[in-house]
Design a protein around this motif. Structure first.
Motif, PDB file in Angstrom:
ATOM      1  N   ALA A 133       0.840  -1.210   0.000  1.00 22.58           N
ATOM      2  CA  ALA A 133       0.000   0.000   0.000  1.00 22.58           C
ATOM      3  C   ALA A 133       0.870   1.253   0.000  1.00 22.58           C
ATOM      4  CB  ALA A 133      -0.924   0.001   1.214  1.00 22.58           C
ATOM      5  N   SER A 134       1.943   1.241   0.814  1.00 25.89           N
ATOM      6  CA  SER A 134       2.799   2.441   0.877  1.00 25.89           C
ATOM      7  C   SER A 134       3.440   2.706  -0.476  1.00 25.89           C
ATOM      8  CB  SER A 134       3.869   2.291   1.958  1.00 25.89           C
ATOM      9  OG  SER A 134       4.895   1.421   1.542  1.00 25.89           O
ATOM     10  N   GLU A 135       3.745   1.624  -1.202  1.00 22.65           N
ATOM     11  CA  GLU A 135       4.477   1.786  -2.464  1.00 22.65           C
ATOM     12  C   GLU A 135       3.597   2.238  -3.629  1.00 22.65           C
ATOM     13  OE1 GLU A 135       8.046   1.808  -2.116  1.00 22.65           O
ATOM     14  OE2 GLU A 135       6.809   2.059  -0.347  1.00 22.65           O
ATOM     15  N   ILE A 136       2.277   2.136  -3.475  1.00 25.82           N
ATOM     16  CA  ILE A 136       1.406   2.658  -4.551  1.00 25.82           C
ATOM     17  C   ILE A 136       0.731   3.956  -4.095  1.00 25.82           C
ATOM     18  CG2 ILE A 136       1.010   0.401  -5.605  1.00 25.82           C
ATOM     19  CD1 ILE A 136      -1.770   0.414  -4.228  1.00 25.82           C
ATOM     20  N   SER A 137       1.121   4.443  -2.915  1.00 25.21           N
ATOM     21  CA  SER A 137       0.465   5.628  -2.357  1.00 25.21           C
ATOM     22  C   SER A 137       0.990   6.932  -2.944  1.00 25.21           C
ATOM     23  CB  SER A 137       0.685   5.671  -0.840  1.00 25.21           C
ATOM     24  OG  SER A 137      -0.077   4.679  -0.223  1.00 25.21           O
ATOM     25  N   ASP A 138       0.162   7.967  -2.824  1.00 30.88           N
ATOM     26  CA  ASP A 138       0.616   9.325  -3.148  1.00 30.88           C
ATOM     27  C   ASP A 138       1.366   9.904  -1.962  1.00 30.88           C
ATOM     28  OD1 ASP A 138      -0.742   9.520  -5.739  1.00 30.88           O
ATOM     29  OD2 ASP A 138      -2.511   9.225  -4.491  1.00 30.88           O
ATOM     30  N   LEU A 139       1.031   9.408  -0.773  1.00 30.92           N
ATOM     31  CA  LEU A 139       1.702   9.871   0.444  1.00 30.92           C
ATOM     32  C   LEU A 139       1.789   8.706   1.421  1.00 30.92           C
ATOM     33  CD1 LEU A 139       2.739  12.146   2.378  1.00 30.92           C
ATOM     34  CD2 LEU A 139       0.348  12.490   3.051  1.00 30.92           C
ATOM     35  N   HIS A 140       2.976   8.482   1.971  1.00 29.68           N
ATOM     36  CA  HIS A 140       3.161   7.454   2.999  1.00 29.68           C
ATOM     37  C   HIS A 140       3.651   8.144   4.272  1.00 29.68           C
ATOM     38  CE1 HIS A 140       5.769   3.972   4.737  1.00 29.68           C
ATOM     39  NE2 HIS A 140       4.586   4.025   5.334  1.00 29.68           N
ATOM     40  N   ILE A 141       2.878   7.976   5.368  1.00 34.00           N
ATOM     41  CA  ILE A 141       3.262   8.613   6.640  1.00 34.00           C
ATOM     42  C   ILE A 141       3.650   7.529   7.648  1.00 34.00           C
ATOM     43  CG2 ILE A 141       2.569  10.253   8.421  1.00 34.00           C
ATOM     44  CD1 ILE A 141       0.298  11.180   6.627  1.00 34.00           C
ATOM     45  N   PRO A 142       4.922   7.446   8.030  1.00 34.36           N
ATOM     46  CA  PRO A 142       5.316   6.444   9.034  1.00 34.36           C
ATOM     47  C   PRO A 142       4.865   6.835  10.442  1.00 34.36           C
ATOM     48  CG  PRO A 142       7.261   7.444   7.978  1.00 34.36           C
ATOM     49  CD  PRO A 142       6.069   8.233   7.554  1.00 34.36           C
ATOM     50  N   VAL A 143       4.536   5.836  11.229  1.00 33.56           N
ATOM     51  CA  VAL A 143       4.124   6.040  12.628  1.00 33.56           C
ATOM     52  C   VAL A 143       4.866   5.036  13.515  1.00 33.56           C
ATOM     53  CG1 VAL A 143       1.820   7.049  12.287  1.00 33.56           C
ATOM     54  CG2 VAL A 143       2.116   4.576  12.127  1.00 33.56           C
ATOM     55  N   ARG A 144       4.715   5.189  14.837  1.00 37.88           N
ATOM     56  CA  ARG A 144       5.374   4.257  15.762  1.00 37.88           C
ATOM     57  C   ARG A 144       4.640   2.898  15.751  1.00 37.88           C
ATOM     58  NH1 ARG A 144       6.012   9.037  19.199  1.00 37.88           N
ATOM     59  NH2 ARG A 144       4.361   8.440  20.644  1.00 37.88           N
ATOM     60  N   VAL A 145       5.372   1.845  16.126  1.00 34.33           N
ATOM     61  CA  VAL A 145       4.791   0.493  16.159  1.00 34.33           C
ATOM     62  C   VAL A 145       4.157   0.266  17.530  1.00 34.33           C
ATOM     63  CG1 VAL A 145       5.253  -1.974  15.898  1.00 34.33           C
ATOM     64  CG2 VAL A 145       6.619  -0.318  14.614  1.00 34.33           C
TER      65      VAL A 145
END
Ligand code: SF4
Length: 441
Positions: A377-389
């Motif tokens: 999903a992140s690789e086809i996204s217009d924006l990828h926002i990382p968050v904590r696990v």
């Protein structure tokens, strides 16, 4: 000195094990070792340390590449995109905490979005059956302490919930099941000879897609009527023997999974499984439980039921009231009909797990992923926002598959500057309020 942290929760499957021990480095930043986790759980803790994990949001550029941007820019883009959309869909939430789920609800209300979780493609049919027929269930502790007959119907915990059998269902020694596995008779209903089936005393190799017929046969036998010589590929004698085992039990525990919810009949398979559980209670004590998949996929059902009265497929686009109608307001159906004009993927991987035609439809519009890791999903996204696990770098409440809440711990510090889901969605909400010149609630 490295130190062991005990009673740690595992952020992977619905067994939500809370007895892990994790050795962290003396600076509190790295996981060195885990104890008690299965192979999957162990991998989650080590994967969180991966140097390849993104630490800044990444935005798609006109030439198709991804470029790092600040969190402020990512939050601004998300708020504006949600506000501009007529019908955004915010989906996922199997892998985050209840605090994150609650925070996103304000964003969804503000954006007039549809709010849905992975139940939509997993145990959603079970919800439909429960609405129709009730849920005679219990906790996993009761299963451990009382169940002397355990039925795994269309589920394979040896692969999907690896410690389920050792913590709750086959091997543990409970109050009234003091000899553990010796005390229990295991029945497995599955078209394949799975590793769970190999552990069973009775394996009923049902014809795929004929579970309803077999449930019906059990109900017929329990009510004292005759059945044909073979039902769903299972000889009459095998059905009679298994029905006798259940009838003579002190406590029957039925666990069911995707073999019921993803095959022909779907919610009707679960509906009749619940009716079978009720029928068994005329003879003995019996209980049923959905093998929920992710460690907190029961969470959105709880949190959003308190907030909106509905567990999933919640359409907030009317602005004045919430509306739920799976088939109409469920993610895949909305995507396939092209009704969605903005998609936010949170704590899941719709890129990998939605049907490709649904992904193609969603990709026609802004596609945002909120997830700690690189995924499809992140690789086809217009924006990828990382968050904590959650469970590794972020504490929080999670609901186990039996709807028991568990407080998960943080064991190490997250990457500097990376927010939790809750912090991120609170900031998106505040930005939406600024943009619409409205007061936060
Ligand atoms: S069984 Fe599930 S919750 Fe338990 S350690 Fe394995 S992956 Fe984690």
């Amino acid at each position: 000195m490295p130190k062991w942290i005990t009673q740690v929760g595992c952020p992977y499957c619905g067994a939500s094990c809370d007895d892990l021990e994790v050795l962290v480095s003396d600076d509190g930043k790295r996981v060195l070792e885990t104890r008690n986790a299965c192979a999957i759980g162990n991998e989650i803790f080590h994967h969180a340390q991966s140097p390849s994990r993104p630490k800044l949001p990444r935005m798609r550029q006109p030439d198709g590449s991804m470029k790092e941007v600040s969190y402020d820019e990512a939050i601004d883009y998300t708020a504006k995109t949600l506000l501009a959309a007529k019908k955004p869909l915010i989906y996922g939430f199997g892998s985050t905490n209840c605090e994150g789920m609650s925070a996103v609800a304000r964003v969804a209300e503000k954006g007039g979005a549809v709010l849905d979780n992975c139940a939509s493609i997993c145990h959603g049919p079970s919800f439909l059956a429960i609405f129709d027929n009730g849920y005679p269930s219990c906790t996993l502790g009761e299963a451990k302490n009382r169940a002397d007959v355990v039925v795994f119907w269309g589920c394979n915990p040896m692969h999907a919930h690896p410690r389920h059998t050792s913590r709750y269902s086959i091997f543990p020694r409970g109050t009234f099941t003091a000899k553990g596995q010796m005390t229990r008779t295991i029945i497995c209903v599955d078209p394949r000879e799975t590793d769970t089936a190999k552990l069973a005393d009775h394996h009923l190799m049902v014809k795929q897609g004929h579970d309803y017929d077999l449930f019906d046969a059990f109900r017929t036998v329990l009510r004292g009527h005759d059945i044909p010589d073979e039902v769903a590929g299972i000889p009459k004698k095998t059905i009679l023997d298994a029905a006798k085992v259940m009838k003579n039990a002190r406590f029957v525990m039925i666990f069911f999974g995707m073999g019921c919810t993803h095959t022909d009949g779907r919610n009707h398979n679960v509906d009749i499984a619940i009716s079978l559980t009720r029928d068994l209670n005329a003879h003995t004590k019996a209980s049923i439980m959905a093998m929920r998949g992710h460690y907190n996929i029961a969470g959105p059902g709880q949190v959003w039921s308190w907030q909106f009265g509905f567990p999933y497929c919640i359409d907030l686009s009317k602005g004045t009231h919430a509306h739920m109608n799976p088939g109409e307001t469920s993610s895949i159906d909305l995507a396939m009909r092209g009704e969605i004009d903005c998609f936010v993927n949170v704590g899941t991987d719709a890129g990998a797990h939605f049907p490709i035609r649904a992904v193609e439809q969603l990709k026609k519009h802004p596609f945002i992923t909120v997830d700690p890791n690189i995924c499809m999903a992140s690789e086809i996204s217009d924006l990828h926002i990382p968050v904590r696990v959650v469970g590794v770098e972020e504490p929080g409440v999670v609901y186990r598959m039996d709807n028991v809440p568990i407080q998960f711990k943080k064991v190490v510090d997250g990457p500097e500057g990376v927010p939790s889901d809750e912090e991120l969605f609170d900031r998106v909400y505040e930005r939406m309020c600024e943009l619409t010149e409205t007061e936060p609630i």
